[in-house]
Design a protein around this motif. Structure first.
Motif, PDB file in Angstrom:
ATOM      1  N   GLY A 196       0.813  -1.219   0.000  1.00 40.34           N
ATOM      2  CA  GLY A 196       0.000   0.000   0.000  1.00 40.34           C
ATOM      3  C   GLY A 196       0.843   1.263   0.000  1.00 40.34           C
ATOM      4  N   SER A 197       1.932   1.252   0.734  1.00 41.64           N
ATOM      5  CA  SER A 197       2.799   2.425   0.802  1.00 41.64           C
ATOM      6  C   SER A 197       3.525   2.668  -0.516  1.00 41.64           C
ATOM      7  CB  SER A 197       3.818   2.268   1.923  1.00 41.64           C
ATOM      8  OG  SER A 197       3.163   2.242   3.159  1.00 41.64           O
ATOM      9  N   LEU A 198       3.934   1.606  -1.188  1.00 42.00           N
ATOM     10  CA  LEU A 198       4.557   1.777  -2.502  1.00 42.00           C
ATOM     11  C   LEU A 198       3.575   2.400  -3.490  1.00 42.00           C
ATOM     12  CD1 LEU A 198       6.700  -1.437  -3.041  1.00 42.00           C
ATOM     13  CD2 LEU A 198       7.486   0.916  -3.144  1.00 42.00           C
ATOM     14  N   ILE A 199       2.346   1.923  -3.483  1.00 40.41           N
ATOM     15  CA  ILE A 199       1.324   2.482  -4.378  1.00 40.41           C
ATOM     16  C   ILE A 199       1.051   3.939  -4.014  1.00 40.41           C
ATOM     17  CG2 ILE A 199      -1.120   2.326  -5.009  1.00 40.41           C
ATOM     18  CD1 ILE A 199      -0.804  -0.743  -4.661  1.00 40.41           C
ATOM     19  N   GLU A 200       0.921   4.213  -2.725  1.00 40.82           N
ATOM     20  CA  GLU A 200       0.630   5.579  -2.270  1.00 40.82           C
ATOM     21  C   GLU A 200       1.767   6.535  -2.610  1.00 40.82           C
ATOM     22  OE1 GLU A 200       1.017   8.871   0.524  1.00 40.82           O
ATOM     23  OE2 GLU A 200       2.164   7.021   0.711  1.00 40.82           O
ATOM     24  N   THR A 201       3.002   6.100  -2.491  1.00 44.25           N
ATOM     25  CA  THR A 201       4.148   6.950  -2.821  1.00 44.25           C
ATOM     26  C   THR A 201       4.174   7.259  -4.313  1.00 44.25           C
ATOM     27  OG1 THR A 201       5.404   6.031  -0.972  1.00 44.25           O
ATOM     28  CG2 THR A 201       6.652   7.158  -2.680  1.00 44.25           C
ATOM     29  N   GLY A 202       3.844   6.276  -5.143  1.00 45.23           N
ATOM     30  CA  GLY A 202       3.769   6.516  -6.577  1.00 45.23           C
ATOM     31  C   GLY A 202       2.675   7.509  -6.942  1.00 45.23           C
ATOM     32  N   ILE A 203       1.514   7.360  -6.317  1.00 43.77           N
ATOM     33  CA  ILE A 203       0.407   8.285  -6.576  1.00 43.77           C
ATOM     34  C   ILE A 203       0.764   9.689  -6.104  1.00 43.77           C
ATOM     35  CG2 ILE A 203      -1.965   8.846  -5.899  1.00 43.77           C
ATOM     36  CD1 ILE A 203      -2.499   5.806  -5.870  1.00 43.77           C
ATOM     37  N   LEU A 204       1.405   9.790  -4.953  1.00 46.67           N
ATOM     38  CA  LEU A 204       1.799  11.099  -4.436  1.00 46.67           C
ATOM     39  C   LEU A 204       2.822  11.762  -5.346  1.00 46.67           C
ATOM     40  CD1 LEU A 204       1.654  13.262  -2.251  1.00 46.67           C
ATOM     41  CD2 LEU A 204       3.385  11.984  -0.992  1.00 46.67           C
ATOM     42  N   LYS A 205       3.761  11.001  -5.864  1.00 46.18           N
ATOM     43  CA  LYS A 205       4.758  11.561  -6.779  1.00 46.18           C
ATOM     44  C   LYS A 205       4.080  12.110  -8.035  1.00 46.18           C
ATOM     45  CE  LYS A 205       8.645  12.605  -8.605  1.00 46.18           C
ATOM     46  NZ  LYS A 205       9.099  13.948  -8.367  1.00 46.18           N
ATOM     47  N   LYS A 206       3.103  11.384  -8.568  1.00 44.82           N
ATOM     48  CA  LYS A 206       2.351  11.873  -9.732  1.00 44.82           C
ATOM     49  C   LYS A 206       1.583  13.151  -9.385  1.00 44.82           C
ATOM     50  CE  LYS A 206       1.735   7.492 -12.100  1.00 44.82           C
ATOM     51  NZ  LYS A 206       0.789   6.456 -12.505  1.00 44.82           N
ATOM     52  N   ARG A 207       1.000  13.196  -8.195  1.00 50.36           N
ATOM     53  CA  ARG A 207       0.250  14.381  -7.778  1.00 50.36           C
ATOM     54  C   ARG A 207       1.178  15.591  -7.646  1.00 50.36           C
ATOM     55  NH1 ARG A 207      -3.881  14.201  -2.909  1.00 50.36           N
ATOM     56  NH2 ARG A 207      -5.383  14.117  -4.571  1.00 50.36           N
ATOM     57  N   ILE A 208       2.348  15.392  -7.088  1.00 56.74           N
ATOM     58  CA  ILE A 208       3.309  16.496  -6.952  1.00 56.74           C
ATOM     59  C   ILE A 208       3.732  16.987  -8.333  1.00 56.74           C
ATOM     60  CG2 ILE A 208       5.662  17.065  -6.219  1.00 56.74           C
ATOM     61  CD1 ILE A 208       5.218  15.209  -3.800  1.00 56.74           C
ATOM     62  N   ARG A 209       4.015  16.067  -9.233  1.00 60.34           N
ATOM     63  CA  ARG A 209       4.423  16.444 -10.586  1.00 60.34           C
ATOM     64  C   ARG A 209       3.312  17.231 -11.287  1.00 60.34           C
ATOM     65  NH1 ARG A 209       5.423  11.507 -13.317  1.00 60.34           N
ATOM     66  NH2 ARG A 209       7.121  11.247 -11.852  1.00 60.34           N
ATOM     67  N   GLN A 210       2.065  16.777 -11.164  1.00 60.23           N
ATOM     68  CA  GLN A 210       0.937  17.473 -11.787  1.00 60.23           C
ATOM     69  C   GLN A 210       0.732  18.851 -11.160  1.00 60.23           C
ATOM     70  OE1 GLN A 210      -0.795  16.514 -14.492  1.00 60.23           O
ATOM     71  NE2 GLN A 210      -1.749  18.531 -14.386  1.00 60.23           N
ATOM     72  N   TYR A 211       0.871  18.946  -9.856  1.00 61.18           N
ATOM     73  CA  TYR A 211       0.718  20.229  -9.172  1.00 61.18           C
ATOM     74  C   TYR A 211       1.770  21.227  -9.650  1.00 61.18           C
ATOM     75  CZ  TYR A 211       0.260  23.675  -5.488  1.00 61.18           C
ATOM     76  OH  TYR A 211       0.080  24.842  -4.805  1.00 61.18           O
ATOM     77  N   GLU A 212       3.009  20.760  -9.787  1.00 60.72           N
ATOM     78  CA  GLU A 212       4.074  21.649 -10.258  1.00 60.72           C
ATOM     79  C   GLU A 212       3.815  22.112 -11.691  1.00 60.72           C
ATOM     80  OE1 GLU A 212       7.565  19.327  -9.553  1.00 60.72           O
ATOM     81  OE2 GLU A 212       7.683  19.923  -7.440  1.00 60.72           O
ATOM     82  N   LYS A 213       3.276  21.219 -12.539  1.00 55.99           N
ATOM     83  CA  LYS A 213       2.927  21.619 -13.907  1.00 55.99           C
ATOM     84  C   LYS A 213       1.815  22.663 -13.896  1.00 55.99           C
ATOM     85  CE  LYS A 213       4.060  17.379 -16.382  1.00 55.99           C
ATOM     86  NZ  LYS A 213       3.488  16.224 -17.107  1.00 55.99           N
ATOM     87  N   ASP A 214       0.804  22.453 -13.053  1.00 60.61           N
ATOM     88  CA  ASP A 214      -0.316  23.396 -12.977  1.00 60.61           C
ATOM     89  C   ASP A 214       0.141  24.767 -12.501  1.00 60.61           C
ATOM     90  OD1 ASP A 214      -1.965  21.386 -13.849  1.00 60.61           O
ATOM     91  OD2 ASP A 214      -2.826  20.966 -11.862  1.00 60.61           O
ATOM     92  N   VAL A 215       1.003  24.809 -11.507  1.00 62.45           N
ATOM     93  CA  VAL A 215       1.514  26.084 -10.993  1.00 62.45           C
ATOM     94  C   VAL A 215       2.356  26.773 -12.058  1.00 62.45           C
ATOM     95  CG1 VAL A 215       3.098  27.113  -9.307  1.00 62.45           C
ATOM     96  CG2 VAL A 215       1.408  25.451  -8.569  1.00 62.45           C
ATOM     97  N   PHE A 216       3.193  26.030 -12.749  1.00 62.69           N
ATOM     98  CA  PHE A 216       4.022  26.608 -13.807  1.00 62.69           C
ATOM     99  C   PHE A 216       3.136  27.182 -14.913  1.00 62.69           C
ATOM    100  CE2 PHE A 216       6.213  26.149 -17.894  1.00 62.69           C
ATOM    101  CZ  PHE A 216       7.294  26.995 -17.674  1.00 62.69           C
ATOM    102  N   LEU A 217       2.109  26.435 -15.317  1.00 57.14           N
ATOM    103  CA  LEU A 217       1.199  26.890 -16.368  1.00 57.14           C
ATOM    104  C   LEU A 217       0.468  28.155 -15.938  1.00 57.14           C
ATOM    105  CD1 LEU A 217       0.472  25.715 -19.156  1.00 57.14           C
ATOM    106  CD2 LEU A 217      -1.582  24.819 -18.100  1.00 57.14           C
ATOM    107  N   ARG A 218       0.011  28.196 -14.692  1.00 59.64           N
ATOM    108  CA  ARG A 218      -0.694  29.376 -14.181  1.00 59.64           C
ATOM    109  C   ARG A 218       0.226  30.588 -14.152  1.00 59.64           C
ATOM    110  NH1 ARG A 218      -0.522  30.914  -9.301  1.00 59.64           N
ATOM    111  NH2 ARG A 218      -1.672  32.764  -8.791  1.00 59.64           N
ATOM    112  N   ASP A 219       1.480  30.376 -13.751  1.00 60.47           N
ATOM    113  CA  ASP A 219       2.442  31.475 -13.746  1.00 60.47           C
ATOM    114  C   ASP A 219       2.711  31.983 -15.161  1.00 60.47           C
ATOM    115  OD1 ASP A 219       2.618  31.363 -11.013  1.00 60.47           O
ATOM    116  OD2 ASP A 219       4.563  30.321 -10.981  1.00 60.47           O
ATOM    117  N   GLU A 220       2.790  31.061 -16.119  1.00 59.72           N
ATOM    118  CA  GLU A 220       3.007  31.463 -17.506  1.00 59.72           C
ATOM    119  C   GLU A 220       1.813  32.259 -18.037  1.00 59.72           C
ATOM    120  OE1 GLU A 220       5.678  31.039 -19.716  1.00 59.72           O
ATOM    121  OE2 GLU A 220       6.700  30.573 -17.845  1.00 59.72           O
TER     122      GLU A 220
END
Length: 148
Positions: A115-139
């Motif tokens: 469960g922790s391996l799956i959760e860590t993978g999902i969290l990493k994807k969420r962080i990556r998506q959040y950073e893309k969204d913030v970058f896009l909003r700043d642009e």
């Protein structure tokens, strides 16, 4: 693991016993270190769990915390798999009530690791998506703003 560690104290002068103690101490120390690093990763990345995040730049989560979290979950997965295999292939007598409780705890640790391996993978994807969204909003916010 600790049951075996404390059960082998009969002959502490035997070289095999000393080697076993050294391996167990390193293994337990590694597990504790990786567990603390995984816990630190989850505390640092906790802000990404909120659904109502304001779109602002957040401090990046260091990559070594992510690596240690993944290694921690793999460590617990390997340790629990080893003990589960011992119960399945008959190396451990799970008919004994104490061994059965140990087997159930090991099964829980196995489920936690998966469960922790799956959760860590999902969290990493969420962080990556959040950073893309913030970058896009700043642009988008900087479109039309003249730079002097």
């Amino acid at each position: 693991m600790t049951f075996m560690f404390f059960g082998a104290t009969e002959d502490a002068t035997d070289p095999k016993t000393k080697k076993f103690f050294a391996i167990m101490l390193v293994s337990i120390g590694l597990g504790i270190f990786l567990g603390i690093m995984a816990l630190s990763y989850h505390f640092i990345s906790f802000r990404y769990y909120r659904k109502t995040n304001r779109m602002r730049r957040m401090k990046k989560v260091p990559a070594y915390f992510l690596v240690c979290a993944i290694l921690s979950h793999i460590y617990f997965l390997l340790i629990s798999t080893t003990f589960l295999a011992g119960g399945i292939f008959g190396f451990m007598d799970i008919k004994n009530s104490e061994a059965f409780v140990f087997y159930l705890i090991t099964l829980f640790i196995f489920a936690y690791a998966i469960g922790s391996l799956i959760e860590t993978g999902i969290l990493k994807k969420r962080i990556r998506q959040y950073e893309k969204d913030v970058f896009l909003r700043d642009e988008i916010d900087t479109i039309g703003v003249s730079e002097s």
